[in-house]
Design an enzyme around this catalytic site. Sequence first.
Site, PDB file in Angstrom:
ATOM      1  CE  LYS A  41       2.435  -0.316  -4.547  1.00 27.47           C
ATOM      2  NZ  LYS A  41       1.424  -0.300  -3.504  1.00 27.47           N
ATOM      3  CE  LYS A  83      -5.783  -0.892  -5.601  1.00 27.04           C
ATOM      4  NZ  LYS A  83      -5.578  -0.160  -4.342  1.00 27.04           N
TER       5      LYS A  83
END
Lengths: 300, 300
Positions: free
Chosen positions: A172, A240
Amino acid sequence: MIRKIGFIGLGIMGKPMALNLLKGGYELKVYDVVENAVKELVNKGALSAVSPEEAAKSADAVISILPSDNIVETVAVGKNGVFDGLKAGGIYVDMSTLSPETPRKISKKLMEKEISMLDAPVSGGDVGAAEGSLAIMVGGKREAYDLMQPVFQKIGRNINYIGELGAGQIAKCCNQIIVAQTIEAVSEALLLAQKTGVDPAKVRNALLGGFAQSRVLEVHGQRMLDRNFEPGGRVSIHKKDTEIAMSIAAEFGLYLPGTALTSQLWNAASSQEGGSDWDHSSIIKLLEMLSNSKAIHGDN
Amino acid sequence: MIRKIGFIGLGIMGKPMALNLLKGGYELKVYDVVENAVKELVNKGALSAVSPEEAAKSADAVISILPSDNIVETVAVGKNGVFDGLKAGGIYVDMSTLSPETPRKISKKLMEKEISMLDAPVSGGDVGAAEGSLAIMVGGKREAYDLMQPVFQKIGRNINYIGELGAGQIAKCCNQIIVAQTIEAVSEALLLAQKTGVDPAKVRNALLGGFAQSRVLEVHGQRMLDRNFEPGGRVSIHKKDTEIAMSIAAEFGLYLPGTALTSQLWNAASSQEGGSDWDHSSIIKLLEMLSNSKAIHGDN
């Protein structure tokens, strides 16, 4: 076989995923701090729980998808958490995007009850969640992955076993590294076209047929032309995610200058009023600002 | 209707393009400084010329594809150039990758004889040239473009009229901006996977199904995994192309930090022994060097 699922986190991503599992015939017991989200699921046939522990009780597996590492840790192994409720031998699948260390840390505790953990972050956004077409990248024990396969197939289309626990998060992270820099690349190209008096829509169209083709040029390129910066993928989330990448880079001594650049650009976007909630394709707005350019189409 | 074509520049790209035009039934008169290249075309039925001027004589249109702005300028409007040979009302198409200023400058001279100029740079490399599947991005007068369409269809598949003279070069520049940064992005992602102990091939495969998908992830990502740095697209060419982008950025006051970064990386690649002739996917080698990493597969 997995039949009963505890589902924790009914946000932008979690709610449509839980709905797809209900439609797929699974028994769901759901938990979220937002009561309205829980009610919506209960109206469609889910049971409600007052804590992660209760959602986990009598479940074969628990799925969570939540906004931060801290929240996932609390839900998983904190007071009244999944660990307290889930039976020995159960499976805990976290589908949030986290640092790869977090699932490893949680799993150590879960092992005391022989609970298998999978990290299974997703890509495809709220649209993919609603369509049940998410890409799912999975790390953890192969046997647990095999048991969860039919469940994953109700919420995603491109389901990949990557490797050991944490490997889903690494995949990811790689995804987010590439998407961020491709958005940057497409922004620079469309800005250059506009500023030199060439139609950026024609350029995008021509480039879709060659080596510059990407999903980002298709989807985010079109958003830039439409001046549509409603998320989609939020700046705050991508910020983030590149921070996770930069912290892995620091830990492993990796030279990632493109990721560093995009990470800085997310900082800059966040400093704009409302910028944290812009779609991540809004990088082009920052470039325009620093190039004293008119917006490429319209004046948003 | 275009029947007779003067063709100048029989290099890696020009030779297969000229062959496709011959196959497509056009009469070709070819010129190159390399005599063997000319002989090869003559063996397939082309006529040979001793100068660009002679190649242009009695032609309906002249096509050139050459390595630099200076060479194109000399061939087009220098001594014994296309201008001297081509009939009034003819069409001159340059398919090299140049600064957008160069075709505009050349065209001013050509206008004295009412010669129409098109800039029509291509994308797709030597493979695309051989297959006749190049992407062609065209700037110039629409009528000249319409006349050349049947000719373009013999050498390319994705043929796009972008706008005024120079617009083809802008589109090509945008293409190179995006390809460079996407190569950088894919390099960083695969390096991060490898260095954290996750199989980069599995990560690439998973990512092809989501928002990180691109032709570069497919083609150049596979090259990185295979450690195949034979060009393909040369570092020296891409270095020149991002330099064009940076010079446009300087002229128009554009902030293009990602392009600046990749431009620097091409400099670094060129400083390696033989680096100018590496495939452009070799950016990953630089990142590995600065991350003190083993090669992702093998030890090339």
